[in-house]
Design an enzyme around this catalytic site. Structure first.
Site, PDB file in Angstrom:
ATOM      1  N   THR A 106      -2.025   5.758   7.953  1.00 49.59           N
ATOM      2  CA  THR A 106      -0.708   5.332   8.399  1.00 49.59           C
ATOM      3  C   THR A 106      -0.191   4.291   7.414  1.00 49.59           C
ATOM      4  O   THR A 106      -0.952   3.468   6.922  1.00 49.59           O
ATOM      5  CB  THR A 106      -0.762   4.723   9.821  1.00 49.59           C
ATOM      6  N   ASP A 143     -11.559   4.414   0.822  1.00 51.89           N
ATOM      7  CA  ASP A 143     -10.443   5.168   1.378  1.00 51.89           C
ATOM      8  C   ASP A 143      -9.759   5.897   0.232  1.00 51.89           C
ATOM      9  O   ASP A 143     -10.248   5.894  -0.906  1.00 51.89           O
ATOM     10  CB  ASP A 143      -9.473   4.257   2.145  1.00 51.89           C
ATOM     11  N   GLU A 199      -7.340  -2.659  10.757  1.00 45.18           N
ATOM     12  CA  GLU A 199      -8.050  -1.652   9.974  1.00 45.18           C
ATOM     13  C   GLU A 199      -7.995  -0.285  10.649  1.00 45.18           C
ATOM     14  O   GLU A 199      -7.871   0.745   9.980  1.00 45.18           O
ATOM     15  CB  GLU A 199      -9.500  -2.080   9.752  1.00 45.18           C
ATOM     16  N   CYS A 253     -10.133   1.009 -17.882  1.00 47.25           N
ATOM     17  CA  CYS A 253      -9.842   2.331 -17.332  1.00 47.25           C
ATOM     18  C   CYS A 253      -9.937   3.415 -18.405  1.00 47.25           C
ATOM     19  O   CYS A 253      -9.151   3.439 -19.358  1.00 47.25           O
ATOM     20  CB  CYS A 253      -8.441   2.335 -16.711  1.00 47.25           C
ATOM     21  N   CYS A 286      -1.908   1.724  -8.839  1.00 42.08           N
ATOM     22  CA  CYS A 286      -2.599   2.971  -9.206  1.00 42.08           C
ATOM     23  C   CYS A 286      -2.236   4.064  -8.201  1.00 42.08           C
ATOM     24  O   CYS A 286      -3.074   4.609  -7.491  1.00 42.08           O
ATOM     25  CB  CYS A 286      -4.100   2.728  -9.228  1.00 42.08           C
ATOM     26  N   TYR A 336     -16.075   3.599   7.045  1.00 43.31           N
ATOM     27  CA  TYR A 336     -14.986   2.766   6.532  1.00 43.31           C
ATOM     28  C   TYR A 336     -14.772   1.531   7.403  1.00 43.31           C
ATOM     29  O   TYR A 336     -14.740   0.397   6.917  1.00 43.31           O
ATOM     30  CB  TYR A 336     -13.680   3.570   6.453  1.00 43.31           C
TER      31      TYR A 336
END
Length: 352
Positions: free
Chosen positions: A47, A142, A41, A211, A195, A124
């Site tokens: 990255t 995120d 994580e 959506c 997405c 996070y």
């Protein structure tokens, strides 16, 4: 659009059904080891997955558990991290490992407040570990998750703190009590594979029925975060060799690229030639005058907020620099490989 909350939500069911069938087979997804999950994580923040995989595997080979990381020299940890950027993360991981070993018997606490106190544990990372390791319903946020929620809810405007409160409120309504870590990983996977920021694959999306952006044909209207301005910097360093050994120096233990090693030098000031900048920098840093300088190599490297063009010159000095054992070392070419350098300096080492 469905506003139902909890594990019975149609959105959550469809998302998890898709994830179980289509998720990528990544090394950290086959483990229940809290340490290995934590490492992944931290590395995955800002990255790409393909960049992380070899670093992750190398890191676990060098530091297979909290105890080995806690006992590792800082230089070794930074060297293993070299190339990933954001070196403070490696320092924080080592510090957190030391705290966990010394105060928590080598175990991750399962309470949010305790985990959040550890070095490098922001919202996070704390939510990711608690949900994936301990099955606690803390949603992660995120860039991928933010984009998915903003499209599903058709939230206009740029992402920011105000939007994040609304996004987290919606995530708390969707995250199931059972296997919340799976939900978090599914949300991130959906943002990474389907997405996407541009040209989202709406026809393949498992939650397109929920959506509002897809319903109104406005999938492309969710803006990306405002781009930061990037500063261009020119810097020059001296490659000084004596008796087969090269002079390197350690950066301060705080600030940019803390605790990394580099060749002596610095930024070129306005109006200076590269050689003039080199002479000034070595005079200021080493207290010596340059007798001769010859261009060796120029490399470019980009950081988050600036781009550097780094010019390396082979130098002959009029006198030896004064010894400074804590900050400077004369190192053989072979031994240079054991020192952690910023990416630009590492490319100069490769050239040498």
């Amino acid at each position: 659009m469905s506003e139902k909350s909890g594990p019975s939500s149609g959105f959550t069911k469809e998302l998890l059904r898709w994830y179980r069938r289509h998720h990528r087979n990544l090394p950290w997804r086959g483990t229940s080891d809290p340490y290995a999950i934590w490492v992944s994580e931290i590395m995955l923040q800002q990255t790409t997955v393909q960049t992380v995989i070899p670093y992750y595997e190398k890191w676990l080979a060098l530091f297979p558990d909290l105890g080995s990381l806690a006992q590792a020299p800082l230089k070794k940890a930074l060297k293993a991290w070299q190339g990933l950027g954001y070196y403070a993360r490696a320092r924080n991981m080592r510090q957190a490992a030391q705290v966990l070993v010394e105060r928590h018997n080598g175990r991750f606490p399962s309470r949010y407040e305790e985990l959040r106190k550890l070095p490098g544990f922001g919202p996070y990372t704390t939510a990711a570990v608690l949900s994936i390791v301990f099955d606690l319903p803390y949603p992660v946020l995120d860039a991928n998750v933010r984009r998915v929620v903003m499209r599903v809810a058709r939230m206009s405007g740029r992402p920011g703190a105000g939007k994040d409160k609304l996004i987290m409120k919606r995530l708390h309504g969707w995250i199931p009590l059972k296997k919340p870590g799976l939900f978090n990983q599914a949300m991130m996977e959906l943002g990474a594979l389907v997405c996407t920021p541009r040209s989202p694959l709406c026809l393949l999306c498992p939650v397109s029925n929920f959506c509002r952006a897809y319903e109104t044909g406005e999938q492309e209207v969710i803006p990306s975060p405002k781009k930061r301005s990037v500063t261009n910097i020119e810097a020059v360093v001296g490659i000084i060799c004596k008796d087969g050994k090269y002079l390197i120096q350690k950066r301060p233990s705080s600030g940019l690229l803390a605790d990394l090693w580099e060749f002596p030098g610095g930024k070129r000031e306005p109006g200076e030639t590269l050689v003039e900048a080199l002479r000034r920098e070595l005079r200021e840093e080493l207290g010596v005058e340059v007798a001769a300088a010859r261009p060796l190599i120029s490399v470019r490297h980009a950081y988050t907020r600036f781009r550097v063009r780094l010019h390396a010159y082979e130098c002959r000095l009029k006198a030896d620099p004064k010894p400074d054992p804590k900050r400077r070392r004369w190192v053989s070419l072979r031994a240079l490989r054991r020192y952690p350098f910023p990416s630009g300096s590492a490319r100069i080492v490769d050239h040498l």
